[in-house]
Design an enzyme around this catalytic site. Structure first.
Site, short mmCIF file in Angstrom:
data_model
loop_
_atom_site.label_atom_id
_atom_site.label_comp_id
_atom_site.label_asym_id
_atom_site.label_seq_id
_atom_site.Cartn_x
_atom_site.Cartn_y
_atom_site.Cartn_z
N ARG A 60 0.90 -1.07 0.01
CA ARG A 60 -0.06 0.02 0.13
C ARG A 60 0.70 1.32 0.05
NH1 ARG A 60 -3.62 2.77 4.32
NH2 ARG A 60 -5.18 3.81 2.95
N HIS A 64 0.64 4.40 -2.53
CA HIS A 64 0.36 5.72 -2.14
C HIS A 64 1.67 6.73 -2.51
CE1 HIS A 64 -3.10 5.18 0.59
NE2 HIS A 64 -3.11 4.55 -0.03
N ASN A 87 -3.73 8.74 4.42
CA ASN A 87 -2.60 8.24 4.96
C ASN A 87 -2.49 8.24 6.56
OD1 ASN A 87 -1.70 7.98 2.47
ND2 ASN A 87 -0.61 9.68 2.49
N HIS A 186 -6.20 -5.83 -2.58
CA HIS A 186 -7.12 -6.12 -1.51
C HIS A 186 -7.49 -7.47 -1.19
CE1 HIS A 186 -8.71 -1.50 -1.30
NE2 HIS A 186 -7.27 -1.57 -1.02
C1 HEM Z 1 -9.34 1.40 -5.95
C2 HEM Z 1 -8.93 2.23 -5.30
C3 HEM Z 1 -8.61 2.03 -3.68
C4 HEM Z 1 -9.17 2.66 -2.53
C5 HEM Z 1 -10.41 3.32 -2.42
C6 HEM Z 1 -8.38 1.88 -1.57
C7 HEM Z 1 -8.65 2.13 -0.27
C8 HEM Z 1 -8.23 1.58 0.89
C9 HEM Z 1 -8.40 1.81 2.36
C10 HEM Z 1 -9.32 2.64 2.78
C11 HEM Z 1 -7.66 0.93 3.01
C12 HEM Z 1 -7.82 0.79 4.55
C13 HEM Z 1 -7.15 1.75 5.34
C14 HEM Z 1 -7.15 1.61 6.59
O1 HEM Z 1 -8.46 1.47 7.24
O2 HEM Z 1 -6.31 1.98 7.62
C15 HEM Z 1 -7.10 0.15 2.22
C16 HEM Z 1 -5.86 -0.77 2.46
C17 HEM Z 1 -5.03 -1.55 1.73
N1 HEM Z 1 -4.93 -0.96 0.44
FE1 HEM Z 1 -6.03 0.09 -0.85
N2 HEM Z 1 -7.50 1.13 -1.80
C18 HEM Z 1 -7.48 1.39 -3.27
C19 HEM Z 1 -6.43 0.65 -4.02
C20 HEM Z 1 -5.40 -0.18 -3.61
C21 HEM Z 1 -4.40 -0.30 -4.62
C22 HEM Z 1 -4.12 -0.05 -6.17
C23 HEM Z 1 -3.16 -1.07 -3.78
C24 HEM Z 1 -2.10 -1.60 -4.20
C25 HEM Z 1 -1.61 -1.93 -5.41
C26 HEM Z 1 -4.01 -1.09 -2.60
C27 HEM Z 1 -3.40 -1.69 -1.48
C28 HEM Z 1 -3.87 -1.65 -0.27
C29 HEM Z 1 -3.55 -2.66 0.83
C30 HEM Z 1 -2.49 -3.80 0.70
C31 HEM Z 1 -4.26 -2.54 1.98
C32 HEM Z 1 -4.15 -3.07 3.38
C33 HEM Z 1 -2.65 -2.35 4.16
C34 HEM Z 1 -2.51 -2.83 5.54
O3 HEM Z 1 -3.18 -3.93 5.90
O4 HEM Z 1 -1.65 -2.30 6.09
N3 HEM Z 1 -5.03 -0.45 -2.53
N4 HEM Z 1 -7.04 0.58 0.84
#
Ligand code: HEM
Length: 315
Positions: A60, A64, A87, A186
């Site tokens: 992630r 970002h 973030n 995800h």
């Molecule tokens: C499509 C649009 C996307 C949205 C709206 C989005 C939004 C989010 C949100 C809200 C979270 C949870 C953050 C939290 O609650 O602290 C999250 C987690 C995550 N996102 Fe996305 N995301 C998107 C696309 C992506 C992309 C393109 C990637 C990587 C290629 C990605 C990788 C991740 C990962 C791996 C997590 C888990 C992180 C952790 O457990 O520390 N996301 N995302």
């Protein structure tokens, strides 16, 4: 007639698109720091073994970074982008990157950029959790600045619909299929209650009732502490295995975030989700090539920027 007159401008566009990544090369450190890639991989593998979630957090972090003024390690600079809404209180893994950077600095002084370390760490994280591998073009340099306002405007929020998501990724040059493939990230990691609460209480038709009921006790309706920060897996089936179950969950209305479920809700992305749900190979291939493309967003190269000594501050 029309197509032949378009040819020169199409060729020019293709050359321009190729030029940014043409300066990056997988062998960039082959002579200047030959042990860098193995060192980074070993450190990431150890960090993920210690805590599975770290693989998700590093992936992630790279996303970002790249979506905000390109993959230039701007997200690693203390303050600035780290305070932006998507973030703050949510990005993790900075200390892992700092520790890898220290190991790489001990090998080769001021040679390997933080932007390249983060790009490799994202790939190595996916591999450590059982996902596909790919070759990473290298030679990015680190920014001198970070931009909080740009992080707020360019990173998509979880309440976005398919139209907004398509625009957000389209603005960075990604097709609908690439956006759906990248969302497959995800398949690992977790999200906080504040980011999926609305879905539990206000989206009755697009969420599986038993799935919603199972999440409610840990994500109560009243907003605010302590419920806001409670965590749930983004992929309820295999939370720390990088597979295609994320898409199978979407077909069963078990996407955690609103922005996940809009990819399969009777709209234009349904067939792409179905394809990735039925073919792990189709997903792996699409994810790997979209990750290379994301890693090539707006890199600083040549004499632009700098190679930071410490990833959290400029030299
Ligand atoms: C499509 C649009 C996307 C949205 C709206 C989005 C939004 C989010 C949100 C809200 C979270 C949870 C953050 C939290 O609650 O602290 C999250 C987690 C995550 N996102 Fe996305 N995301 C998107 C696309 C992506 C992309 C393109 C990637 C990587 C290629 C990605 C990788 C991740 C990962 C791996 C997590 C888990 C992180 C952790 O457990 O520390 N996301 N995302």
């Amino acid at each position: 007639m029309a197509s032949s007159s378009l040819l020169p401008s199409v060729m020019l566009l293709l050359c321009l698109a190729a030029s940014a990544s043409a300066q990056l090369s997988p062998t960039f450190y082959a002579t200047s720091c030959p042990k860098a890639l193995d060192t980074i991989k070993a450190a990431v593998t150890a960090a993920v073994k210690k805590e599975n979630r770290m693989g998700a957090s590093l992936l992630r972090l790279h996303f970002h970074d790249c979506f905000v003024q390109g993959c230039d390690a701007s997200v690693l600079l203390s303050g600035n982008e780290q305070n932006a809404l998507p973030n703050v209180g949510s990005l993790r893994g900075f200390e892992v990157i700092d520790s890898i950077k220290a190991q790489v600095e001990a090998l080769c002084k001021q040679t390997v950029s933080c932007a390249d370390i983060l790009t490799l760490a994202a790939r190595d994280s996916v591999v450590a959790l059982g996902g596909p591998s790919w070759t990473v073009p290298l030679g990015r340099r680190d920014s001198l600045t970070a931009n909080e306002a740009l992080a707020n405007s360019d990173l998509p929020p979880p309440f976005f619909d398919l139209v907004n998501l398509t625009k957000s990724f389209g603005d960075k040059g990604f097709s609908l299929t690439e956006m759906v493939a990248l969302s497959g990230a995800h398949t690992i990691g977790q999200a906080q209650c504040l980011n999926f609460r609305d879905r539990l209480y206000n989206e009755t038709t697009s969420i599986d009732a038993a799935f919603a009921a199972s999440l409610k006790p840990n994500c109560p309706r009243p907003t605010g502490a302590p419920g806001d920060g409670n965590l749930a897996a983004l992929d309820v089936s295999t939370p720390y295995y990088f597979d295609n179950k994320y898409y199978v969950n979407l077909q069963a209305k078990k996407g955690l975030l609103h922005s996940d479920q809009v990819l399969f809700n009777g709209g234009g992305a349904d067939n792409i989700v179905s394809n990735f749900a039925s073919s792990a190979a189709a997903f792996s291939g699409a994810f790997a090539s979209a990750m290379v493309k994301m890693g090539n967003l707006g890199p600083l190269t040549g004499s632009q920027g700098q190679v930071r000594l410490s990833c959290s501050k400029v030299n």
